[in-house]
Structures are given as C-alpha cells and as structure tokens.
Write a protein that holds these residues in place. Structure first.
Motif, PDB file in Angstrom:
ATOM      1  N   LEU A 134      -6.962   9.280 -10.354  1.00 36.33           N
ATOM      2  CA  LEU A 134      -6.879   7.838 -10.593  1.00 36.33           C
ATOM      3  C   LEU A 134      -7.155   7.505 -12.061  1.00 36.33           C
ATOM      4  N   PRO A 135      -8.192   8.087 -12.706  1.00 39.60           N
ATOM      5  CA  PRO A 135      -8.399   7.802 -14.132  1.00 39.60           C
ATOM      6  C   PRO A 135      -7.218   8.220 -15.006  1.00 39.60           C
ATOM      7  N   PHE A 136      -6.539   9.315 -14.644  1.00 42.16           N
ATOM      8  CA  PHE A 136      -5.390   9.756 -15.442  1.00 42.16           C
ATOM      9  C   PHE A 136      -4.294   8.699 -15.431  1.00 42.16           C
ATOM     10  N   TYR A 137      -3.881   8.257 -14.255  1.00 40.07           N
ATOM     11  CA  TYR A 137      -2.793   7.287 -14.163  1.00 40.07           C
ATOM     12  C   TYR A 137      -3.229   5.921 -14.692  1.00 40.07           C
ATOM     13  N   THR A 138      -4.494   5.585 -14.522  1.00 36.82           N
ATOM     14  CA  THR A 138      -5.032   4.351 -15.083  1.00 36.82           C
ATOM     15  C   THR A 138      -4.899   4.345 -16.600  1.00 36.82           C
ATOM     16  N   GLY A 154       0.805  -1.220   0.000  1.00 38.01           N
ATOM     17  CA  GLY A 154       0.000   0.000   0.000  1.00 38.01           C
ATOM     18  C   GLY A 154       0.834   1.265   0.000  1.00 38.01           C
ATOM     19  N   ARG A 155       2.104   1.149  -0.367  1.00 40.13           N
ATOM     20  CA  ARG A 155       3.000   2.306  -0.367  1.00 40.13           C
ATOM     21  C   ARG A 155       2.506   3.380  -1.319  1.00 40.13           C
ATOM     22  N   THR A 156       2.594   4.631  -0.886  1.00 37.06           N
ATOM     23  CA  THR A 156       2.071   5.744  -1.672  1.00 37.06           C
ATOM     24  C   THR A 156       2.917   5.996  -2.904  1.00 37.06           C
ATOM     25  N   ALA A 157       2.255   6.121  -4.055  1.00 36.69           N
ATOM     26  CA  ALA A 157       2.912   6.461  -5.314  1.00 36.69           C
ATOM     27  C   ALA A 157       2.753   7.939  -5.629  1.00 36.69           C
ATOM     28  N   VAL A 158       1.516   8.440  -5.494  1.00 32.70           N
ATOM     29  CA  VAL A 158       1.222   9.813  -5.899  1.00 32.70           C
ATOM     30  C   VAL A 158       0.345  10.494  -4.856  1.00 32.70           C
ATOM     31  N   SER A 211      -1.871   4.666  -4.214  1.00 30.06           N
ATOM     32  CA  SER A 211      -0.763   3.750  -3.955  1.00 30.06           C
ATOM     33  C   SER A 211      -0.293   3.088  -5.248  1.00 30.06           C
ATOM     34  N   PHE A 212       0.915   2.546  -5.208  1.00 31.62           N
ATOM     35  CA  PHE A 212       1.411   1.762  -6.335  1.00 31.62           C
ATOM     36  C   PHE A 212       0.482   0.585  -6.606  1.00 31.62           C
TER      37      PHE A 212
END
Length: 523
Positions: free
Chosen positions: A99-103, A48-52, A65-66
């Motif tokens: 979330l939709p952007f990175y998805t 659950g480490r934070t990515a952004v 999270s990643f």
C-alpha cells in the motif's frame, strides 16, 4: 463504436491500430493527461473492485482496491503539497509492492511531481549514485532500509510505516490532478551494477498512451483478464507492463513482494486463478528448475516473457505445464517494446524462439555492417527507424522468410575464434538442454592461438569433474558444429545477474580481463 480493446486478432491489429485509436482508451487528451488519474482515480467507483493482488514471499496475500489506492494516493498528494513539494520535483521511493508503494507512486504523480522507483536491494553505493543523479526532494522507504538511506548526506528520508499512514489520513481522499500530457511523470533507472550508473530514462505522462501498444500486442492485456507480473516495479517491465498498463485498462494485476520464490509464484498463479502472465525469462526458468510445476493447477490462457531469450528447454517446460505458447516481447527501457507475438490472437502463429513481428506502425530492419539489409536468415544488427533515421538496438538478429525476427545475441556477445563467428546465446541454449546444466553463461576469452575461445560458466547440481566437462563439450559439438563448443568450462555456484534478473555477461568478461591483466603483470 469499437475500441482497440475489443479486437484480439492479428489482422485487426494491422487494420485498426493507430495513435488516434490509442487515445480513445483514456480520459485525458494530448494537452492534459495524468497517469494516476488514468490508472487509479477513474476506476475508483466505490465498488471495492480489486486493483492489485500482492503475493508476499512469506505466504501472505495482500489485496488492494482501486478505491483504497485512490484515497491514500490523494491523501499523500495533499501531504506532499503541505511539505512544499511542487510540480517537477522528484519523489524517490525504495519499497516492495505494498500500500505505501502505490500510495507514493500515484500520489506523487497526482501533484505533478516525478516518481522515481528504486530497487529495494540497493546498498549504500547504488542508492547514493541514483540520489546524486536525480536529486529527490525526499525518499520514501521502509524501516529496514532507512538506516542506509540516512547515510546519504542531505537526503530527506520518510519511513513508510503505520505512523505515516496515520499522518496522511487527516487529508482529503480526493485530489484534482492538473498535469499536462508532456509533463515529466517518471524517472526510470535501467538495471545495472551498483557502481555503474545507467542513465535515467525520463517518461512523460503521455508515455502511458504509447505503452498501450505493448500492453495490447505484447502482453495481450484485455478487460476481463486476471493478470500477473512478478517482475519488480523498480524496473521497466514490472512498472510499465506489470503495473501501469493493466491498471490503465481497469484490469486487476498481481505482483510479487520479497525474495523471489518460484513455488510461491506458482501457488499465487493457482490461487488467484491467473489467466494472463508476463514475466522475465528467468522466472520461467526458475519455475522449471524447481521441479514443482506439476503440483499446481493453472488457468493460464496467455503468456509472455521479456528480458532475454527463453532457452528451448524452458519453452518445452512452458508448453507442458501451461499448455499455451510463450510469447516473446522484445524491447528496452530506452526504446520501448518494438517486437511482439500478439498473445491471444488466434490467427497468429507463435514460432518457438522467435522475437515475433514489429508492433503495428513500427519499421525494423536487420542490416549488414555497411547499412544494407540482410537476406533471409542472415545475421546482422537489428535497427529501428526512428526520427527519420536508423537507430541501432545493439542487438544481433535474423529475419526468416515469413518476417519473424530471431535474437542472435548482443553485438558484444559475438565470439570470433580462429576466424569462426559464434553466438554466445546459441551455445548457451544448447548447453541448457543437458540435464546437468541448471544455468549457464558463455563468453569469449583471449587465446594466443585462436584470438578467442569459448568459456562456459556452468551452474550444476552435479559435482564438477573432468568427465562432466568432456561430456558437455561433446554434447555441444554434436548439436552445433565441431568448432562450436566451450573449450573452457568453469563450474560456479551462481551467475552474476543484473537486479532485473538478466545474466550479466559483462561482469564475467570484466573478471576474465582482470585475470589476464594480472597474469601478464606477474610475468
């Protein structure tokens, strides 16, 4: 065995930086490599480490999270395959960081499709030009921009809302990426006006490897940093230096969504305990102009900026507010970053106003019009040795006796008046030291006697007046030279800027040229 991320000094950069050492930072190799895997999947370990971290303009914080981005991207990738979209097809998306952007960004690249990020403030003309150019199989956007997108004939539009996330949720949360390192991954449009289409710069998956020189020595990213870049990921700095570079190293990155607000940015820097930030010069200037820098407590250890030179007044604000030097990072979307100031290197002196020194392994030279190299502090055109010949950067520069390079303006920003050669940047930097000047842009305009004269467009909180004009002219003459001042001053409410936030002097030059043409026609 030590990796490049284990070194922080300037001396070690010169001794150890190499192409082979860069490849050691990745799972992929020169044959097979995938950006989505390197940036997201390999760091998704179930912790659950934070990515952004996303600082929304309305005050909300969004933490991704990643693990979450990896799962959603894989689901989107499977959905794309089911839609019949294959490798090499373009997937455009016009979304704020979310979330939709990175998805969309990473899901498309997982499949071998090409991601095409587009600026969210494009109107119909700006969007249509880019769609006609890259011909995407579909465009992912939000409900607000969907009406504009639907007006582009033949464009398949997908709205990134809860319904889309629900649709893709039935697909597996893992996807095996099989792209070659030389496969295209991203089409990146440089910033420009909506009616001028800059060429798309085409990046392969292995571009991520080359990028790491800028990450290590331009922004100083290292594992353990709490990183932030407020630039839009629709542009080169926000995407490559603000998103892909830190994530590839497993570093948590932060970004801004919505209409930019300098105070909201500083709040995020404080709340997220950011230790390393890379931003546009405009962002720092807006923080200075807010007058609120002293209201916050910062943990900053490394700072960098790009896009355009930072004026002396803003550099002074940075020193007083963050207590670390601001490190210039110079390059373009086309050539990449070539000059850096090695943030975090204790054995490197950051000279205020300098672009820095070349990235290890690169060769740059300041040249005269005849192609010979200039002497110390002599202004010439900055050239990059590439593919066995010198290529122009279209920028003017000078090199001092210690090898530091200084930006002297775009080649077309030189003003020649009555035989005198003047730098628009130098005059702007001087005017910005005056308390009445918030922003300024300087250009040369036609003059029957002198050929050209200097005209300054000034944004000021003070009311325009003849005494203020005279004061600014005197202020400039006293600090530069008696001939080097704006003979014409026009007060404006705002300056034209590119979508990436750079002052757009060409728009001002075009306006003045149109006025001159109209004046001649009326006579």
């Amino acid at each position: 065995m030590a990796r490049l991320t284990d070194y922080t000094s300037f001396a070690d950069a010169q001794a150890h930086a190499s192409s082979a050492a860069l490849w050691e930072l990745f799972d992929g190799d020169r044959e097979f490599l995938n950006i989505a895997h390197e940036c997201i999947t390999r760091h998704a370990d179930g912790s659950g480490r934070t990515a952004v971290r996303i600082a929304h303009a309305d005050g909300q914080d969004e933490i991704l999270s990643f693990d979450e981005i990896a799962a959603r991207s894989a689901q989107f990738a499977h959905w794309l395959v089911e839609q019949g979209i294959g490798p090499g097809e373009r997937i455009a998306f016009m979304l704020e960081p979310s979330l939709p952007f990175y998805t969309s960004l990473f899901g498309a690249m997982m499949t071998g499709a090409i991601s095409v990020p587009l600026f969210t403030l494009f109107g119909l003309d700006g969007l249509r030009l880019r769609v006609d150019d890259c011909k995407p199989s579909l465009l992912v956007t939000n409900e607000e921009k969907a009406d504009i997108a639907h007006q582009v004939e033949g464009l398949k539009v997908v709205v990134a809302n809860d319904a889309l996330l629900e649709t893709i949720s039935k697909y597996p949360t893992t996807f095996e990426a099989k792209t070659k390192a030389t496969d295209m991954a991203v089409f990146q449009y440089t910033s420009g006006t909506t009616r001028e289409l800059p060429a798309a710069v085409k990046h392969t998956h292995k571009s991520l490897v080359t990028l790491m020189f800028a990450a290590l020595y331009g922004t100083g990213i290292r594992p353990g940093d709490e990183y932030f870049c407020p630039s839009s990921p629709a542009w080169g700095h926000g995407l490559w230096h603000g998103t892909l570079a830190p994530l590839a190293l497993g570093v948590t990155t932060g970004t801004f969504a919505g209409k930019f607000d300098a105070v909201r940015l500083m709040q995020a820097l404080q709340d997220y305990k950011i230790t390393n930030m890379s931003a546009a010069a405009t962002h720092y200037r807006m923080m200075k102009n807010s007058g609120k820098g002293g209201d916050f407590s910062f943990a900053i250890k490394k700072l960098s900026f790009t896009g355009e030179p930072c004026d002396p007044a803003t550099l002074e604000f940075i020193d007083q507010t963050f207590h670390v030097p601001a490190c210039s990072m110079y390059g373009t979307t086309e050539i990449g970053v070539v000059l850096v100031n090695f943030p975090g290197a204790e054995d490197y002196e950051v000279k205020p106003g300098s672009l820095g020194k070349p990235i290890p392994g690169l060769k740059l030279q300041v040249q005269r019009a005849d192609g010979t190299e200039t002497g110390p502090d002599e202004v010439g055109e900055l050239m990059l040795w590439k593919r066995d010949h010198w290529e122009t950067t279209k920028d003017l520069a000078r090199r001092d006796a210690e090898g530091y390079l200084y930006h002297c303006g775009r080649a077309d920003d030189v003003i020649i008046s009555a035989g005198w050669t003047m730098s628009a940047v130098e005059i702007e930097n001087t005017l910005l030291k005056h308390d009445a000047v918030d922003e300024v842009a300087v250009i040369g305009v036609p003059d029957e006697t002198r050929g050209q004269v200097v005209k300054a467009f000034v944004v000021s909180k003070q009311a325009p007046s003849d005494p203020l004009v005279e004061e600014l002219q005197k202020f400039t003459r006293e600090r530069l030279a008696q001939h080097e001042f704006p003979r014409i001053v026009e007060f404006v409410s705002e300056l034209p800027k590119t979508p990436a936030g750079k002052v757009h002097r060409k728009v001002l030059r075009d306006r003045e040229a149109a006025k001159a043409t109209a004046a001649v026609a009326s006579n």
